[in-house]
Design a protein around this motif. Structure first.
Motif, mmCIF file in Angstrom:
data_model
loop_
_atom_site.group_PDB
_atom_site.id
_atom_site.type_symbol
_atom_site.label_atom_id
_atom_site.label_comp_id
_atom_site.label_asym_id
_atom_site.label_seq_id
_atom_site.Cartn_x
_atom_site.Cartn_y
_atom_site.Cartn_z
ATOM 1 N N PRO A 79 1.279 -1.370 0.129
ATOM 2 C CA PRO A 79 0.011 0.006 0.157
ATOM 3 C C PRO A 79 1.233 1.398 0.134
ATOM 4 O O PRO A 79 0.783 2.365 -0.763
ATOM 5 C CB PRO A 79 -0.590 -0.055 1.280
ATOM 6 N N ARG A 97 1.761 1.835 -3.879
ATOM 7 C CA ARG A 97 1.257 2.515 -4.638
ATOM 8 C C ARG A 97 0.523 3.689 -4.451
ATOM 9 O O ARG A 97 0.539 4.196 -4.925
ATOM 10 C CB ARG A 97 -0.057 1.429 -3.581
ATOM 11 N N GLN A 98 0.435 3.994 -2.928
ATOM 12 C CA GLN A 98 0.443 6.444 -2.500
ATOM 13 C C GLN A 98 1.379 6.321 -3.483
ATOM 14 O O GLN A 98 1.399 7.857 -3.500
ATOM 15 C CB GLN A 98 0.415 6.155 -1.413
#
Length: 254
Positions: free
Chosen positions: A74, A77-78
């Motif tokens: 995550p 991804r950010q």
């Protein structure tokens, strides 16, 4: 009611103290050579617009997109979104678009890949060969006889006398596709039998002694099929981009 003037300045992008209006964008894209890239992406949008994906296909597309871009957490991804200035919706759009484009390629050119492969096969075949090159014709002739008649190792003579980078590998080059070597050299290799040694041949500024070590015929496996599918699509896409740029050039209406 007041209507907007055609000269109204509506900024669409701010760069420090510089404001760009919508009317500035197209000339700037053309000036900096970025218009072809935009046209290419718009054409891809057009050909993929009517292709629908199932929820399963969409999930697979997103997973493949993240894997291709080495996004595995995550946090990554950010960071990926922030570095590119895109949203989560944009990420989904690009992922699905890649899957839709693959489907378009298959629909448009999938049936043509086999015949195209046969056209391209002679350049896709790969060869492993040994090479000695020198600018001296007499030396090339001597080395040829030392290999053929005296049985001296090709690799040893290549390391000692060859004037190219192949000296570092004992003259060994490849495997490479037959489209890679000089055309004269490619023709020799294409008609050679493994182990066949050729007398010195003039190739550009060089005199070369060459021996085919191994011939690796091209096969229409999945990787080759995808490569050829991409080639067919990219050829078509380039033609479409060029036609669009001609139609929209500043001098088109003159």
């Amino acid at each position: 009611m007041n209507t907007p003037s055609t000269h109204d300045f509506s900024p669409v992008l701010s760069l420090g103290s510089q404001l760009l209006a919508a009317a500035d964008v197209l000339p700037l894209l053309r000036r900096y050579g970025m218009l072809p890239a935009l046209v290419k992406e718009l054409i891809i949008d057009q050909v993929t617009a009517d292709i629908a994906l199932t929820p399963e296909q969409s999930a697979q597309a997103i997973e493949a997109f993240l894997r291709t871009n080495q996004v595995t957490s995550p946090e990554q991804r950010q960071n990926f979104l922030a570095q590119r200035g895109i949203t989560e919706a944009d990420l989904v759009f690009f992922a699905e678009r890649a899957q839709k484009l693959q489907q378009h390629k298959l629909d448009a050119w999938g049936a043509k890949v086999e015949s195209y492969f046969l056209q391209r096969k002679s350049n896709l075949d790969r060869v492993l060969y040994s090479l000695i090159r020198t600018r001296e014709a007499g030396l090339a002739q001597e080395l040829f006889f030392r290999i053929q008649d005296d049985g001296q190792p090709f690799a040893d003579l290549a390391r000692q006398y060859s004037e190219g980078q192949e000296a570092q590998t004992g003259g060994l080059i490849g495997p490479v596709e037959l489209s890679v070597p000089h055309p004269t050299l490619a023709r020799i290799l294409s008609i050679s039998q493994p182990g066949q040694l050729w007398p010195p041949t003039r190739v550009g500024e060089w005199f070369v002694v060459v021996r085919l070590e191994k011939f690796l015929p091209a096969r229409l496996d999945e990787a080759t099929r995808q490569r050829l599918l991409d080639e067919l699509f990219n050829t078509w896409l380039l033609e479409q981009v060029q036609a669009t740029l001609r139609e929209n050039s500043p001098t088109a209406d003159e």
